[in-house]
Design an enzyme around this catalytic site. Sequence first.
Site, mmCIF file in Angstrom:
data_model
loop_
_atom_site.group_PDB
_atom_site.id
_atom_site.type_symbol
_atom_site.label_atom_id
_atom_site.label_comp_id
_atom_site.label_asym_id
_atom_site.label_seq_id
_atom_site.Cartn_x
_atom_site.Cartn_y
_atom_site.Cartn_z
ATOM 1 C CG ASP A 152 -1.639 1.211 1.478
ATOM 2 O OD1 ASP A 152 -2.298 1.662 0.524
ATOM 3 O OD2 ASP A 152 -1.567 1.762 2.591
ATOM 4 N NE ARG A 153 0.663 7.618 -2.222
ATOM 5 C CZ ARG A 153 0.124 8.645 -2.885
ATOM 6 N NH1 ARG A 153 0.351 8.809 -4.173
ATOM 7 N NH2 ARG A 153 -0.647 9.507 -2.258
ATOM 8 C CG ASP A 154 -1.342 7.711 0.832
ATOM 9 O OD1 ASP A 154 -0.213 7.940 0.349
ATOM 10 O OD2 ASP A 154 -2.395 8.072 0.294
#
Length: 242
Positions: A52-54
């Site tokens: 995932d990023r954030d």
Amino acid sequence: MVGEERAYVYRTTEYIKDMGTPERHAEVTRHVASGLVAGRNLKRKQRAIFLDRDGTINEYIGLLSDPRQLQVPDEVYTALAAINDSGFLAIVVSNQPVVARNLCSLDELNEINLRLEAMLGERHVYLDDLMCCPHHPDRGFPEENREYKIACACRKPGTALLDRAVEAYNIDRRASYFVGDTTTDIQTGRNAGLRTVLLATGKAGSDGKYDAHADLGAADLHDAVLMILAEAALLPAPADTN
Ligand SMILES: [Zn+2]
């Protein structure tokens, strides 16, 4: 050459490294000996850590709409260095409804992702790919960007982006992982047939959207990568396919 359109660029996960100094030559020699160079050949099944990023790579601050808001904790650089050195691919799969909500344009989202990849590059780590869903299904807000307000197959826990990566990079799902900070990430990993790791960073699973239990729990991304590499060392490498 760029001006004359005589240059061609493409993204690849296969092994490429400049070895024009004694130090770099020694590193490449080490990678040949460890099997990393041969293992990255796309004729062979690949193992991937989907991220995932954030809240997983960069600090979670809610909806991020400006590259200047990006902050990457030190342990994330360490974690990515370990992935990059391991033979696992590092592929980010992120929901970015900021485009559908008109908080930024698709170009601005690309700028944020480019800035993130530049920050990682400055510390000599990299992502093999970074894929975003810009959509959101709920219509009816005055400021929305209607073109992107659709029910799509790529918004997590949908697996369309992941399926595309599996196809493009010859990934063995059973030897691959999804790591994230929300139950949506864990549900995505389960939907895609991956092992899953929930982090205590970002939302730390507190979103409560899905009743999805992760295979492993980790304090942060570095902790997660150490667990995955320890597990992977116990498993045989994916079989070759030609
Ligand atoms: Zn989408």
